[in-house]
Motif scaffolding. Sequence first.
Motif, mmCIF file in Angstrom:
data_model
loop_
_atom_site.group_PDB
_atom_site.id
_atom_site.type_symbol
_atom_site.label_atom_id
_atom_site.label_comp_id
_atom_site.label_asym_id
_atom_site.label_seq_id
_atom_site.Cartn_x
_atom_site.Cartn_y
_atom_site.Cartn_z
ATOM 1 N N GLY A 224 0.737 -1.176 -0.185
ATOM 2 C CA GLY A 224 -0.093 0.109 -0.082
ATOM 3 C C GLY A 224 0.760 1.207 0.068
ATOM 4 O O GLY A 224 0.301 2.495 -0.243
ATOM 5 N N SER A 225 2.137 1.220 0.251
ATOM 6 C CA SER A 225 2.849 2.405 0.029
ATOM 7 C C SER A 225 3.276 2.890 -1.228
ATOM 8 O O SER A 225 3.258 2.341 -2.246
ATOM 9 N N VAL A 226 3.590 4.099 -1.268
ATOM 10 C CA VAL A 226 3.885 4.580 -2.757
ATOM 11 C C VAL A 226 5.147 5.654 -2.690
ATOM 12 O O VAL A 226 5.524 6.227 -1.755
ATOM 13 N N ARG A 227 5.941 5.494 -3.608
ATOM 14 C CA ARG A 227 7.117 6.043 -3.859
ATOM 15 C C ARG A 227 7.246 7.095 -5.128
ATOM 16 O O ARG A 227 6.688 6.516 -6.048
ATOM 17 N N ALA A 228 7.740 8.000 -4.967
ATOM 18 C CA ALA A 228 7.697 9.041 -6.221
ATOM 19 C C ALA A 228 8.977 8.441 -7.084
ATOM 20 O O ALA A 228 10.069 8.016 -6.331
ATOM 21 N N LEU A 229 8.994 8.469 -8.326
ATOM 22 C CA LEU A 229 9.823 7.975 -9.031
ATOM 23 C C LEU A 229 10.577 9.090 -9.862
ATOM 24 O O LEU A 229 9.920 9.996 -10.634
ATOM 25 N N ASN A 230 11.996 9.129 -9.741
ATOM 26 C CA ASN A 230 12.747 10.204 -10.630
ATOM 27 C C ASN A 230 12.875 9.624 -12.075
ATOM 28 O O ASN A 230 12.741 8.183 -12.155
ATOM 29 N N TYR A 231 12.730 10.329 -12.879
ATOM 30 C CA TYR A 231 12.725 9.904 -14.250
ATOM 31 C C TYR A 231 13.756 10.602 -15.348
ATOM 32 O O TYR A 231 14.170 11.762 -15.030
ATOM 33 N N VAL A 232 14.061 10.043 -16.346
ATOM 34 C CA VAL A 232 14.808 10.908 -17.373
ATOM 35 C C VAL A 232 14.060 10.600 -18.814
ATOM 36 O O VAL A 232 13.793 9.544 -19.427
ATOM 37 N N PRO A 233 13.397 11.736 -19.413
ATOM 38 C CA PRO A 233 12.902 11.555 -20.902
ATOM 39 C C PRO A 233 13.935 11.303 -21.854
ATOM 40 O O PRO A 233 14.864 12.082 -21.977
ATOM 41 N N LEU A 234 13.600 10.429 -22.668
ATOM 42 C CA LEU A 234 14.546 9.759 -23.668
ATOM 43 C C LEU A 234 14.005 10.746 -24.932
ATOM 44 O O LEU A 234 12.928 10.667 -25.267
ATOM 45 N N HIS A 235 15.013 11.386 -25.630
ATOM 46 C CA HIS A 235 14.824 12.157 -26.851
ATOM 47 C C HIS A 235 15.480 11.598 -27.821
ATOM 48 O O HIS A 235 16.786 11.439 -27.975
ATOM 49 N N GLY A 236 14.669 10.989 -28.897
ATOM 50 C CA GLY A 236 15.215 10.678 -30.186
ATOM 51 C C GLY A 236 14.943 11.421 -31.462
ATOM 52 O O GLY A 236 14.292 12.697 -30.964
ATOM 53 N N LYS A 237 15.438 11.422 -32.568
ATOM 54 C CA LYS A 237 15.323 12.322 -33.582
ATOM 55 C C LYS A 237 13.982 11.855 -34.348
ATOM 56 O O LYS A 237 13.997 10.869 -35.271
#
Length: 214
Positions: free
Chosen positions: A122-135
């Motif tokens: 039932g616990s919740v963790r915030a997730l750090n992320y990196v958006p991937l940029h393709g061409k």
Amino acid sequence: MKMKKILFAGVMALPLSLQAATLSTGDNIELMAVDGKKVESTFWNPIESVDLAPGKHQVVVRFDGELKNGSKSKMYTTRPYLFELQVPEQDSVIMLPRLNSVTQAKAHFERGPEWKLELSDGSVRALNYVPLHGKGFIAHKDIEGLVAEYNRQHGITFEQGYAVDLKKAAVEVTDKGEVKITGDALAQLKLWYSKANAEEKAAFQQWAKEQDAL
């Protein structure tokens, strides 16, 4: 409804005391890659969960769902998002806030999506992320290539199924011009090899063979 689950590399070799955990995705969240490998889904048979050994893994997902667009519906798809994820020993789900319309989804992702990991307790963790940029959008079809380029730029490799950050092996130059090397020789080799392109890796492999023959 979850349609298909896969067993990921390394899980079968786990000791009995260390059980695999199931990592799933919430509604309209597509699982694209795990530890540098593409998750092979089809439109009719999507894979929405994987069994992973507890510990550090690299996971790539994106939002891809049909949302309201005025009086009609429209598919809304985002760029891929990469997580350096500490998978817990219990089952967990990658979640987003509920998104009902294209307008709502666009606003949410423009201001920065709120990716979270919901655990079975039932616990919740915030997730750090990196958006991937393709061409271009088509670049995201080669998700393995996109992830490999990101990992090459950031000195990340995989050992025994885990994502390992090699930035701990670095060359630093002090204000006095002194060169300081951190990490042992093996870590340094892994770092520079992970940053090399295919031609440079081939040249290094040939050089290594020649050195072994001496």
